[in-house]
Each structure stands twice: as C-alpha cells, then as structure tokens.
Design an enzyme around this catalytic site. Structure first.
Site, PDB file in Angstrom:
ATOM      1  N   ARG A   1      -3.169  23.617  10.145  1.00 25.12           N
ATOM      2  CA  ARG A   1      -3.326  23.099   8.778  1.00 25.12           C
ATOM      3  C   ARG A   1      -3.122  21.601   8.872  1.00 25.12           C
ATOM      4  O   ARG A   1      -1.988  21.110   8.856  1.00 25.12           O
ATOM      5  CB  ARG A   1      -2.299  23.743   7.851  1.00 25.12           C
ATOM      6  CG  ARG A   1      -2.220  23.117   6.446  1.00 25.12           C
ATOM      7  CD  ARG A   1      -3.408  23.489   5.615  1.00 25.12           C
ATOM      8  NE  ARG A   1      -3.413  22.916   4.269  1.00 25.12           N
ATOM      9  CZ  ARG A   1      -4.170  21.870   3.911  1.00 25.12           C
ATOM     10  NH1 ARG A   1      -4.936  21.256   4.805  1.00 25.12           N
ATOM     11  NH2 ARG A   1      -4.160  21.441   2.662  1.00 25.12           N
TER      12      ARG A   1
ATOM     13  N   HIS B   1       0.844  -1.197   0.000  1.00 20.91           N
ATOM     14  CA  HIS B   1       0.000   0.000   0.000  1.00 20.91           C
ATOM     15  C   HIS B   1       0.882   1.252   0.000  1.00 20.91           C
ATOM     16  O   HIS B   1       1.730   1.416   0.882  1.00 20.91           O
ATOM     17  CB  HIS B   1      -0.881  -0.007   1.265  1.00 20.91           C
ATOM     18  CG  HIS B   1      -1.750   1.201   1.399  1.00 20.91           C
ATOM     19  ND1 HIS B   1      -1.799   1.960   2.552  1.00 20.91           N
ATOM     20  CD2 HIS B   1      -2.613   1.791   0.533  1.00 20.91           C
ATOM     21  CE1 HIS B   1      -2.648   2.956   2.383  1.00 20.91           C
ATOM     22  NE2 HIS B   1      -3.156   2.870   1.175  1.00 20.91           N
TER      23      HIS B   1
ATOM     24  N   CYS C   1       1.460  28.800   5.205  1.00 15.72           N
ATOM     25  CA  CYS C   1       0.875  27.904   4.212  1.00 15.72           C
ATOM     26  C   CYS C   1       1.069  28.511   2.814  1.00 15.72           C
ATOM     27  O   CYS C   1       0.985  29.731   2.644  1.00 15.72           O
ATOM     28  CB  CYS C   1      -0.603  27.729   4.515  1.00 15.72           C
ATOM     29  SG  CYS C   1      -1.425  26.664   3.326  1.00 15.72           S
TER      30      CYS C   1
ATOM     31  N   HIS D   1      -8.106   8.134  -3.555  1.00 11.00           N
ATOM     32  CA  HIS D   1      -8.510   6.735  -3.754  1.00 11.00           C
ATOM     33  C   HIS D   1      -9.722   6.581  -4.669  1.00 11.00           C
ATOM     34  O   HIS D   1      -9.985   5.494  -5.157  1.00 11.00           O
ATOM     35  CB  HIS D   1      -8.848   6.087  -2.397  1.00 11.00           C
ATOM     36  CG  HIS D   1      -7.651   5.899  -1.508  1.00 11.00           C
ATOM     37  ND1 HIS D   1      -7.195   6.884  -0.669  1.00 11.00           N
ATOM     38  CD2 HIS D   1      -6.815   4.840  -1.336  1.00 11.00           C
ATOM     39  CE1 HIS D   1      -6.131   6.441   0.001  1.00 11.00           C
ATOM     40  NE2 HIS D   1      -5.874   5.205  -0.384  1.00 11.00           N
TER      41      HIS D   1
ATOM     42  N   TYR E   1       1.173  21.695  -3.480  1.00  9.55           N
ATOM     43  CA  TYR E   1       2.263  22.571  -3.061  1.00  9.55           C
ATOM     44  C   TYR E   1       3.250  22.820  -4.187  1.00  9.55           C
ATOM     45  O   TYR E   1       4.463  22.704  -4.026  1.00  9.55           O
ATOM     46  CB  TYR E   1       2.953  22.035  -1.798  1.00  9.55           C
ATOM     47  CG  TYR E   1       1.986  21.932  -0.650  1.00  9.55           C
ATOM     48  CD1 TYR E   1       1.463  23.085  -0.086  1.00  9.55           C
ATOM     49  CD2 TYR E   1       1.536  20.703  -0.166  1.00  9.55           C
ATOM     50  CE1 TYR E   1       0.535  23.016   0.945  1.00  9.55           C
ATOM     51  CE2 TYR E   1       0.613  20.627   0.858  1.00  9.55           C
ATOM     52  CZ  TYR E   1       0.113  21.790   1.409  1.00  9.55           C
ATOM     53  OH  TYR E   1      -0.809  21.724   2.420  1.00  9.55           O
TER      54      TYR E   1
END
Lengths: 459, 459
Positions: free
Chosen positions: B135, B35, B182, B59, B316
């Site tokens: 965040r 996974h 951020c 997913h 990002y």
C-alpha cells in the site's frame, strides 16, 4: 443427641466450630484449613449450614456431602425439633443484617439482593448511590467502622498487610469515573428475541456509573514489592477475595497498567462506599465486567493463574450458539466488555392523533458503553427497522480518569410513522470502530451473557 | 523563454530550485521553507511538477495555483515543445526507481503501487515478504545502504538525531509478530453488498502478517528525553514522517505503552526491510490501522496535536450511513481496528455429483483479526445463512510480542447442501467479546472503510 444451646456455643469464635445440616451435627474444626471457600464457613458455625448452601448451591452434590459426613459427631436432640425439623427461628438468616434498599430499584432477587436501576436513575450521568444497581452473590458483610485490613500475598508467599489508615495516608488519592456493568445486562432481551437463557433476567438496568475515589492498585502493589518494570515471571493475575468469600481475578497487565486506573476505592460519588457497594474497601476495575470489581476486599493474591473461584472459572464466561453444553475450561473469562447501547426513554412531546397522516415527533434518550476504555464515537438511531440511520447527539459529560471508562449518554429527536407500530433501534460505535451485532440469534449463548445486539423498543 | 537544459540544472541539489507546470517555469526557492509537504517538493525540482500533482492531487485547486503563480519566472522555450507540449521523455516519471513486484500480487494501481496478497499468501501464518500486500501512497524512496538518519523533535523544539548504527547499537532489539491491515480491506464487499464506495476496491487481501525486528520506540523516546512516567503536558501525539512526505501519528499513550510493542523496525521475517515495506526504517504500530506504521521513517515529532498530514486529517477516518458529506474534522482518526474475519479458501475434498441427495463435505479456511492486541477467541461458520453456527478450529500459530497483534488462522470442515447454491458465512469474536456486524448496510460509509460485516462466499 446434642442440644441446640450447646451447638450455639460452638460458633465462629469458638476453638471447635460446629455446624448442622438437617438433623446432623458436624465438628468442622479440621476442615476449615482446607475448605476451598476459606474461613467464610465460620459464618454458619454454631447453627445450620442449610441457608448458606442455598446460596452456595455448588455444595449440593454427593462429594461435598461425603466430605461433611466425615466430621459428623451426632444428631440434634429430639427435644429441640418440631415435627422432626428445626424450628424456623432457630435457623440463622444470613441476610438479616443486609442494608435497606431504595424502593424504586427493580428487585430480581431479595436474598441475595439483585436489583436493577430504574429509568430515572439511568437518565443521570452519575447514578445516585441509592439508585446504583445491586449485584450481590451473598449477604452483605458487617464491618465495624474503620476496622478492616487488606492483605497482599506475593508469588513467593510473602504477605503484607495494610489498614484502611495505611492506604489512605501512604498513597496518593485518585478519582476515576467508571461505569460498572453486569455481564448479564439486557439478558432478558436475548431471552425474548432468541430463546431461554440461564441467569437473572436483567433488562437494561444492570449498569450504573459513579465517580470512585481511592488509591491506585499499582501504587500499593509497588509498595508491596511488585514493580511493574520487573514483575516476577509468575505474577500473571491479581486475585481478589471479599469478606463474604466471593472471589475473582484480573490479568496483571491491567492491574499495573499506568493508564489502567484500577483503584482500591473508599468513596463513591463523594461519600463513603455504601454497604451494598463494598464498604469499606472495594476494587474498581474500569473497563472490565463488574464481576471483577470485588467488594468488601480483604485479600489480594498475586499468582500465575486466575482466581480458583467458581465466579472466575464457572461463571462470567461466554459461549457460542452451538455450545449447548459449555466447556467452561476452554472459554475465556470475560474481562473487557464489548460495545453496547440501550434506549432508556422515549417521549412524545406533541402527540397528534394516532390516525393523523403526519409523522409524529419523538424524543429518545439512552446510554452507550464500551469496555477497555474505548470511547463511544457515535450512536445511530433508526425508526424504519434499520433501513436508514440518523446520528444521535452525544451528551458532553465530564469524567475523571486516563481513558473513557464511562457510558456516553445520547439524545435523538426524530419522527415516528403514525401508521401502526414503530420499532426504534439503536446501535453504537466505539473508537476502535467496533459496533454491535444486529440480532440475538448469532450471539445466543445458554448463559445469556453479553446480550449486546441492537436495542429495539416498540412504540 | 527558458530552455529545458537550463531548467534541468535547477534540480533538487541546486541553490535555486525550479519546477515547471504546463509551459510555465517557477523559481520555488522561497517557497520550500513554508511548503506544507516540506522538502519533498525538491523531488520535482529541475523538471515538471505535473506527475507529482497527479499523485498529490490535493494540489489541484485554485489557492494552490495562486501560490505557485507568485513564483513564475518565465515559460519553456518553444523550441523544446512538440505541439505546444513537453515531450513525454522530458517528463520525469517518479516511479521508474520503484522495485520489481511479485507477479502473483493482485495489482489495483501500479503508480503508486497498490497490490493485494493472493490466496496463496493468505494461507500462511507469516506472509512471505514478496507476497506481503503493498500500500504505497507515492513512489518508493531510494536510500543508499546504511545512509539514513532519524530525527526526533521534542515538544520544546529540541531535536535529537540517530543514525541507523546508533539505533542498532544503543537499544535492545525486539521481535514482534504483527498483522498489518489497510482500513480499506474488503471494501469491495461493501460496494457489492451495499453501494458505491470511494477508494481502492480491495477484496480480502489488504492484510498480511510478518515478524518485525527492531528497537522499541519507547526506549528511543526515553533516550531522547521523554520518560513515560513524566511526559510533558503537550506530549500527546507522536507524528511520523516518511522520506516521500507521507505522514501520520499515533497517541503517545500507545507510543510509550510498556505493552504496546511499537517498534522502529529494520527487519521483516528475518531479512532487511524490502524497499516496498520501508527500507531502511519503518514504524510498526501493532494493533493499529497500517496507515500509522509509517515507512521510510525520517522524522518523529512529539506534539500536542495529531499529524497535520492529509492522511491523518482527511483520510483513514470512518463515517456513518447518513454522512453523505462527511465532516472530516469531527470524525476520529482510525487507530485500533475493529474485529473482522474472512474466508480465504473453500475446497471440496470429495465432491459428489451436484444432483446427489446427500450433503457435500467441504473444507473452509481463513483468517480472523482484531485490533488493539485483542486475541481472537472464537470463529463461527454457518452454511445455512446464519440460522445455525459451528465453531471453527483455531490454528495454534506462535507469535512474539506482549499482546495478540496477529491474525488467527482457522479451519472448518462441514457439509454443504447440494440443492442449489450455498453461502458460507464466517464471523469472529475477540477476547473483549466484540463480534462483527451482520450486514454492510448499517455500517455503510461513503469511504468504504472498515468493511467488517460477516464475510459471505457463495459456492
């Protein structure tokens, strides 16, 4: 009343050097030791200091006149004067030994030489040595082949000296590709788009790129006793002095940064340094304003303060639009440069008649550069005044060095409207995602430094 | 047909973990090892995976459904369903163990928690822990006091592990004052002034400052076998993974930079890390986008490539105005941030009537910040739309650390015209003399990242 022949014998090699200013004669022997510019004053000894003060205009003020007056020993004999003045052939021209320059360089001043790289040179990744822009503050020192020594002074006053041979044989050689750019590059754009600025009116050619080869400053400093992991408290700045008295400094963090690539360079694009670019030894401080890459390097002083030179303290700083009377002591010396870009050519491969209803294909080329080793990650071009932007293609040039110390060349093909004039705009983004300001008004400064607004070319 | 009670017994501690999706039941024992998100999948074992896929929405696509389908072992028993669905009390809410938050934080999403610092918190140099913006990409992991281990994997595959006690006792402690911001701070400004952007619509409060305390990453890496002076060729990136599966990386040059101040932090403003901010261990990467300061740090992998996580590869990053369908593979991950500034309060100490002919005194406050440790050297304010600028006063806050990793607070007193509305503008300049772009149009990107245009507040 002293004859010129006697004055001439009191030159730089004499135990009692004299200079003249106007008709007056001065014995400067006792002054040399405390002269802020150091022994460079000896260059004028045996003759008139006037030509030098025209270069070092900082001298032209009352307190300097007063100092000199203390050393007066007489006047030049009437017999040697014509109409009460020194004949021109008796006045030494400090620039007679300057090298010849390529005729295609765009000369702004001849003495000292300040000349920018023409479009032809800007189109190449590595600027040919003879096309590399020249920014001299004074004359070019004359150094006999192989005869040169570098002295390093540590904070405790201890001095170590290295001949060129020592440097070449005792330290590993490194190559670093680095762009050098004057703080005043594109100053003329600021003048044209905002208002008058003080300083040489460079267009976009006060920038060039070369592959430099030499030894790392940090290795030589470590040999002299400065280990990066245990620097003394007062080792804050590395001050550099050139043979012609120019001086500047960089922070020690840059000087010893393992990825900082600061070089003591002997070679430029595979050849010995040209005289105009620092023969035989020059500092290369990649990512910083070129003013810190001191040429004709003779001394490095490690100190708790910046270089005392006027070029560190009263020049190469930047101000804000409201600073009409700049406070030099408060502004930070320019070291790393901000991001900029410029258009270096626009061509029109298949120009239809200008009254055509169809748009007109154009090809645009240029460079983009950011300081501090920050790589250029994108360049955007607009042909509609900034309403829409297209991304230019970045040229994949190869460089040596730990970081991106180079300009990135770019190319763009697009359409220009045929109805009337079109302004082509360019702006760049670096890896810290800094970008350029839109217009000159908000970054205007009386010195005209760091004129990095979007480059605009009307076609 | 499988009963819920049996499914529950196949939880994360069972040798054969099961999950459900809709009505289907899957035995994921053989899937865990491959996974991509690692063992985090066990958090859902014994119950429904749907709530987690709502968080990890990556997913929700056919190839993932196909993989899961291979492990199907049956369906949930009809007896346990209401109207054919799992009753809500049978669905695990991953956020029930999240900590309480200060009611004055401005919450954008509750699950996961994303909340910005209100003006009150932005007015202080060190943001109080409970006012520090949050965040979170997922739930907050639950860690028993003192029970935590950090594993470091070297390029040759060798692993070293450190308990919290090891880290605290074997390495020197350091304090670093650092601002975290951020990439989406001020995104709402870009939306309002340009056009729609994807992502949380932060105003100016996705930024805060704290004094962090911990050990230097470079010291721990050196102990694990990575000496900065002889890094292996393939040691290019330090990949960080948190307990909840979040992951990101930074370049090794930053990780081992002697002046880089990257910390493995235990404390924030003198107290244990709050759970929302990474208890018990977090990376602090000063000068870089906060997304790289991974919380709840459990593993560091030294690799020749960036973290494979979606947050490193598909988030990002920043694009240009023409990139309507961004090519994620070509854009560079945001690391060092560009310069920005914001107004956090405007007050009107002695407001005359609005029809007064006299100008109206105002006081303005805010912050300015630049990435990469570049100090803010000036902040300029305009009350006439950018025609003229005044310099704001910079507040002399004291910070710890090798470089300027902090915001600089500023104050300005000036006059506002009384005739109609006035827009107050602010822009900042850092020590590399980078400054902010004027407007949002030219830096617009669909992700709304790095919205650093001049901050404008209409009064």
């Amino acid at each position: 009343q002293i004859r010129l022949s006697e004055i001439k014998s009191h030159d730089g090699s004499s135990p009692r050097p004299w200079v003249t200013r106007g008709r007056s004669v001065y014995d400067i022997t006792d002054w040399i030791g405390v002269h802020p510019g150091g022994e460079v004053i000896l260059r004028a000894a045996g003759g008139s200091i006037d030509a030098y003060w025209d270069i070092f205009s900082i001298h032209k003020k009352q307190d300097v006149y007063d100092i000199l007056e203390q050393y007066k020993i007489g006047e030049i004999d009437e017999q040697d004067l014509i109409d009460g003045k020194l004949p021109s052939e008796a006045i030494d021209d400090p620039f007679t030994t300057d090298p010849a320059r390529h005729p295609e360089l765009r000369t702004l001043t001849a003495k000292p030489c300040n000349a920018e790289t023409p479009g032809k040179g800007l189109a190449e990744f590595l600027t040919p040595n003879e096309m590399f822009y020249v920014r001299n503050h004074m004359w070019v020192p004359v150094v006999e082949d192989g005869k040169h020594e570098l002295t390093i002074e540590l904070p405790d006053g201890e001095e170590k000296s290295y001949t060129l041979k020592d440097l070449k044989e005792r330290f590993p050689m490194h190559k670093v590709t680095a762009t050098l750019q004057c703080a005043g590059n594109r100053r003329k754009d600021m003048t044209d788009h905002a208002k008058a600025t003080n300083g040489l009116q460079w267009t976009a050619g006060a920038i060039s790129t070369a592959e430099w080869e030499g030894v790392k400053l940090k290795d030589v400093l470590a040999d002299a006793g400065l280990k990066p992991e245990s620097l003394p408290e007062d080792a804050k700045h590395a001050q550099f002095t050139g043979l012609e008295a120019y001086g500047a400094s960089i922070p020690m963090t840059k000087a010893v940064d393992p990825h900082g690539d600061v070089l003591l360079a002997f070679k430029m694009n595979g050849k010995d340094l040209p005289r105009d670019h620092g023969y035989p030894l020059r500092v290369i401080v990649p990512g910083n304003v070129a003013a810190r890459s001191v040429k004709w390097l003779r001394k490095i002083v490690i100190s708790d303060e910046e270089s005392l030179s006027q070029w560190q303290r009263r020049d190469y700083k930047c101000f804000g639009p409201n600073d009409t009377k700049p406070d030099w002591s408060k502004a930070k010396s320019i070291q790393e440069m901000p991001i900029t870009s410029a258009i270096t050519s626009i061509s029109n491969p298949s120009s239809p008649p200008s009254d055509s209803k169809h748009d007109n294909p154009i090809s645009v080329e240029g460079y983009a550069y950011s300081g501090g080793g920050r790589e250029i990650v994108r360049v955007d071009v607009s042909t509609d005044g900034g309403k829409t932007w297209d991304q230019a293609e970045l040229v994949d040039d190869q460089m040596s060095g730990a970081r991106a110390w180079c300009w990135k060349r770019w190319r763009y093909s697009g359409l220009k409207r045929n109805s009337g004039k079109t302004t082509v705009l360019v702006k760049a983004t670096d890896e810290a995602y800094n970008t350029q300001p839109e217009s000159y008004e908000a970054i205007y400064n009386t010195r005209g430094n760091l004129a990095t607004a979007w480059h605009r070319v009307e076609i």
